[in-house]
Design a protein around this motif. Structure first.
Motif, PDB file in Angstrom:
ATOM      1  N   GLU A  63      60.957  25.261  30.623  1.00 10.77           N
ATOM      2  CA  GLU A  63      59.663  25.846  30.993  1.00 10.77           C
ATOM      3  C   GLU A  63      59.439  27.176  30.290  1.00 10.77           C
ATOM      4  N   TYR A  64      60.499  27.963  30.159  1.00 11.64           N
ATOM      5  CA  TYR A  64      60.352  29.308  29.577  1.00 11.64           C
ATOM      6  C   TYR A  64      59.862  29.252  28.135  1.00 11.64           C
ATOM      7  N   MET A  65      60.323  28.267  27.368  1.00  9.63           N
ATOM      8  CA  MET A  65      60.010  28.175  25.942  1.00  9.63           C
ATOM      9  C   MET A  65      58.849  27.228  25.651  1.00  9.63           C
ATOM     10  N   ASN A  66      58.115  26.799  26.678  1.00 11.37           N
ATOM     11  CA  ASN A  66      57.121  25.743  26.464  1.00 11.37           C
ATOM     12  C   ASN A  66      55.892  26.190  25.679  1.00 11.37           C
ATOM     13  N   THR A  67      55.783  27.472  25.383  1.00  8.06           N
ATOM     14  CA  THR A  67      54.655  27.929  24.556  1.00  8.06           C
ATOM     15  C   THR A  67      54.958  27.823  23.061  1.00  8.06           C
ATOM     16  N   GLU A  68      56.195  27.478  22.724  1.00 17.75           N
ATOM     17  CA  GLU A  68      56.564  27.343  21.312  1.00 17.75           C
ATOM     18  C   GLU A  68      55.983  26.045  20.740  1.00 17.75           C
ATOM     19  N   THR A  69      55.881  26.003  19.439  1.00 16.82           N
ATOM     20  CA  THR A  69      55.449  24.773  18.783  1.00 16.82           C
ATOM     21  C   THR A  69      56.511  23.693  18.962  1.00 16.82           C
ATOM     22  N   ASN A  70      56.132  22.441  18.779  1.00 17.38           N
ATOM     23  CA  ASN A  70      57.094  21.345  18.903  1.00 17.38           C
ATOM     24  C   ASN A  70      58.274  21.529  17.963  1.00 17.38           C
ATOM     25  N   GLU A  71      57.997  21.994  16.749  1.00 15.12           N
ATOM     26  CA  GLU A  71      59.068  22.187  15.773  1.00 15.12           C
ATOM     27  C   GLU A  71      60.045  23.251  16.240  1.00 15.12           C
ATOM     28  N   ASP A  72      59.534  24.399  16.694  1.00  9.75           N
ATOM     29  CA  ASP A  72      60.404  25.474  17.169  1.00  9.75           C
ATOM     30  C   ASP A  72      61.109  25.078  18.462  1.00  9.75           C
ATOM     31  N   PHE A  73      60.420  24.344  19.323  1.00 16.32           N
ATOM     32  CA  PHE A  73      61.010  23.885  20.577  1.00 16.32           C
ATOM     33  C   PHE A  73      62.209  22.995  20.293  1.00 16.32           C
ATOM     34  N   GLY A  74      62.052  22.046  19.382  1.00 17.89           N
ATOM     35  CA  GLY A  74      63.149  21.168  19.018  1.00 17.89           C
ATOM     36  C   GLY A  74      64.276  21.916  18.332  1.00 17.89           C
ATOM     37  N   ARG A  75      63.913  22.859  17.467  1.00 15.22           N
ATOM     38  CA  ARG A  75      64.944  23.657  16.776  1.00 15.22           C
ATOM     39  C   ARG A  75      65.765  24.460  17.779  1.00 15.22           C
ATOM     40  N   TYR A  76      65.102  25.038  18.763  1.00 19.74           N
ATOM     41  CA  TYR A  76      65.797  25.825  19.787  1.00 19.74           C
ATOM     42  C   TYR A  76      66.841  24.986  20.522  1.00 19.74           C
ATOM     43  N   PHE A  77      66.448  23.803  20.964  1.00 18.28           N
ATOM     44  CA  PHE A  77      67.377  22.967  21.731  1.00 18.28           C
ATOM     45  C   PHE A  77      68.452  22.350  20.841  1.00 18.28           C
ATOM     46  N   THR A  78      68.170  22.206  19.560  1.00 20.59           N
ATOM     47  CA  THR A  78      69.211  21.759  18.631  1.00 20.59           C
ATOM     48  C   THR A  78      70.333  22.780  18.579  1.00 20.59           C
TER      49      THR A  78
END
Length: 622
Positions: free
Chosen positions: A109-124
């Motif tokens: 929820e905290y990172m949900n304002t990021e783009t899909n690309e950045d969101f996926g990169r973060y969790f990677t």
């Protein structure tokens, strides 16, 4: 399932997830599905770790070492890799996976304002980080630990610099990377020195005996501890940790609670047979830990950024752990590492919830938030009381055990009075700066940015509520942990009501009382004003400026001088030699005229010279 199978699941499930997200780019760019896969991998690691812990607490504790040959040289095995599951590694696996899972759920929820690309990169990166830390924990030798140690550093660089377009984030990531790499030289040189003497990378009694016989035990322990100073932010190599706040707040929770900074303390615990035999190095280690504890606490007192208060608090608490381990208390250092992981993760995630609500890190922009965020405020206060070590919170048990150990050590060696006094004073300072945060953030008048604050959704609230449970009760598991650690003389009754414990608790209550008097009631204003120059000096970061001076005036100047010597002396000599050969060749080329008469004359002159030389030689021989 067997312990080995569970251990492999706990370690390699996050790696499988990270590999899928790296290799399958469209999957990584899906955003929330990629995050869901990462969270699923974290839960799998947590589930396997819980099952291992349950098996360890049974009638037959888990003690498994499984190694395979690696790096065969001339028919012999240079090293092995494998898994070591025992009372040291399994509790740490549970702590790492539990905190990492809470952080990832919170991040959804905290990172949900990021783009899909950045969101996926973060969790990677989050999945890769979990794998590297779990790999470090289960390492059966120092070489495998070193490999995962470096991978942990790489992942921390990626996560601290997540907002790479932000200049300060990029600088913070580089600062963390290079300072820890500088310290890692100690670990690399230490394992080489150990292997040169023992031809093994282990930490078993035979290795300790061989190192002691060669007179290398203190040298190797000191080299390993130098690496710990960088990774676990010990004075004066602590300067990277506050800058690591440039990463997303959940990253801060991960780094400060159970992964990056915990790796250094875990190295001492894992290689404790080597350290405990280094009788000359251990008091120095304890003193450095004590100095770190009080110095970082003093810096935390004057911070205005809520995350930086916790960052310096982490440095301080790591100093507690190192001081205890330097005094020979495996239980004290490791127990505090365990309890600290829970309440520090809680505090960082709760701070993230606050920052997400007010869109500011500055405590001046907060105030009165308890009215708006009762759940977050309640769990934050629980975490603060645990951090301050108030009676019957988790930090109370582990902190007082450390102080008892230092006090007992000081009876036999006066040098331990330094860390003991430092840690006692730190107990009061910790309560003061956390009391200051509670009053400024949650009570008083609503700040301008606090008026629209509110509690967040389930994904951000559930992890902090869950972490409040071990922040309250984890200390009660000290007996079971002592059994797993192999400590058989641990007694809670000794810790609770001794003069040292009473004094430490009195200082903690006094710290909260001072915070309330100064920041809640506005008392002692004259004293605060008189100490303003001291606060300004601390905020000016003298240690950072000292390192900057060393870098610019010594290291950079020395590098420039070496560069000049390399460019104009070394390269100059080589270039001059090459130029002389070219010039000689140019001149000799003029001898090649292409005319037959010239070549006939040259041959004739050569025959005449050889004939004259032979005559002279014959005459001299006669």
């Amino acid at each position: 399932m067997s312990p080995l199978q569970l251990g492999l699941i706990a370690v390699f499930t996050p790696l499988v997830v990270a590999t899928l997200l790296v290799v399958i780019r469209p999957l990584r760019h899906t955003g929330k599905p990629a995050a869901g896969l990462s969270i699923l991998g974290a839960f799998a690691s947590l589930g396997a770790s819980v099952m291992l812990m349950v098996q360890s607490l049974g009638a037959h504790p888990v003690d498994v070492i499984h190694e395979v040959r690696w790096l065969p040289v001339a028919g012999e095995t240079l090293a092995t890799i494998g898994v070591q599951l025992d009372g040291i590694s399994i509790p740490m696996m549970l702590v790492v996976s539990l905190v990492a899972t809470c952080v990832q759920v919170f991040s959804f929820e905290y990172m949900n304002t990021e783009t899909n690309e950045d969101f996926g990169r973060y969790f990677t990166w989050q999945s890769l980080f979990l794998f590297t830390m779990q790999g470090l924990v289960i390492a059966p030798n120092i070489l495998q630990l070193f490999i995962c140690w470096e991978l942990v550093g790489l992942c921390s660089y990626l996560l601290i610099g997540f907002y790479w377009k932000k200049h300060s984030a990029g600088r913070a990531a580089l600062k963390a990377f290079w300072i820890t790499k500088f310290a890692d030289i100690g670990l690399l040189v230490g394992l080489i020195a150990q292997y040169s003497v023992t031809e093994t990378f282990g930490w078993d009694p035979a290795t300790v005996t061989a190192l002691s016989a060669a007179g290398m035990i203190n040298v190797v322990a000191a080299l390993y501890f130098f690496a710990v100073m960088g990774k676990s932010a010990q004075f004066p190599l602590h300067i990277w940790l506050p800058d690591a706040m440039e990463g997303p707040t959940p990253v801060s929770a991960l780094l400060h609670a159970a992964t990056m900074v915990a790796a250094g303390v875990f190295l001492i615990v894992r290689a404790f047979p080597i350290f405990i035999a280094a009788e000359q190095a251990m008091p120095v280690i304890s003193v450095i830990g004590g100095v770190t504890a009080i110095a970082a606490a003093c810096i935390a007192v004057v911070q205005t950024d809520i995350k930086k208060v916790l960052a310096y608090s982490t440095c301080s608490q790591l100093g507690y752990m190192v001081a205890a381990l330097g005094a020979g208390s495996l239980m004290g250092g490791y127990f505090h590492l365990t309890t600290h992981a829970f309440f520090k993760a809680l505090l960082f995630l709760a701070s993230g919830s606050i920052i997400h609500a007010v869109h500011s890190n500055e405590m001046a922009d907060m105030g009165g938030l308890f009215k708006k965020m009762k759940v977050t405020g309640t769990v934050y206060i629980i975490g603060s009381l645990a951090l301050a070590g108030l009676p019957f919170f988790s930090g109370f048990y582990s902190k007082d055990l450390i102080l008892e150990t230092l006090f007992e050590s000081a009876q036999h060696n006066p040098i331990f009075w330094v860390p003991f006094i430092a840690c006692m004073v730190t107990a009061g300072l910790t309560a003061y700066y956390m009391g200051r945060v509670i009053i400024l953030v949650f009570f008083g008048e609503l700040g301008e940015k606090s008026s629209h604050a509110h509690e967040h959704g389930f994904a951000m609230t559930a992890p902090i509520v869950f972490l409040a449970i071990p922040a309250l009760f984890a200390g009660l598991g000290g007996g079971q942990l002592a059994h797993l650690y192999g400590v058989h003389d641990f007694h809670f009754a000794v810790v609770h009501f001794t003069p040292v414990g009473i004094a430490a608790s009195t200082l903690a209550f006094g710290g909260f009382a001072a915070a309330y008097a100064i920041h809640g009631l506005g008392m002692a204003g004259g004293l605060v004003n008189s100490l303003t120059p001291v606060g300004d000096f601390i905020r000016s970061a003298p240690i950072d400026r000292s390192w900057l001076f060393v870098y610019r005036s010594i290291l950079s100047a020395g590098a420039q001088a070496l560069g000049w010597f390399d460019r104009y002396v070394i390269d100059g000599a080589i270039n001059a030699f090459g130029a002389s050969l070219i010039n000689t060749g140019e001149r000799m080329r003029n001898m090649q005229t292409g005319r037959v008469n010239d070549y006939m004359h040259a041959v004739l002159m050569g025959i005449l010279v050889m004939a004259a030389f032979s005559q002279v030689w014959l005459r001299l021989g006669a």
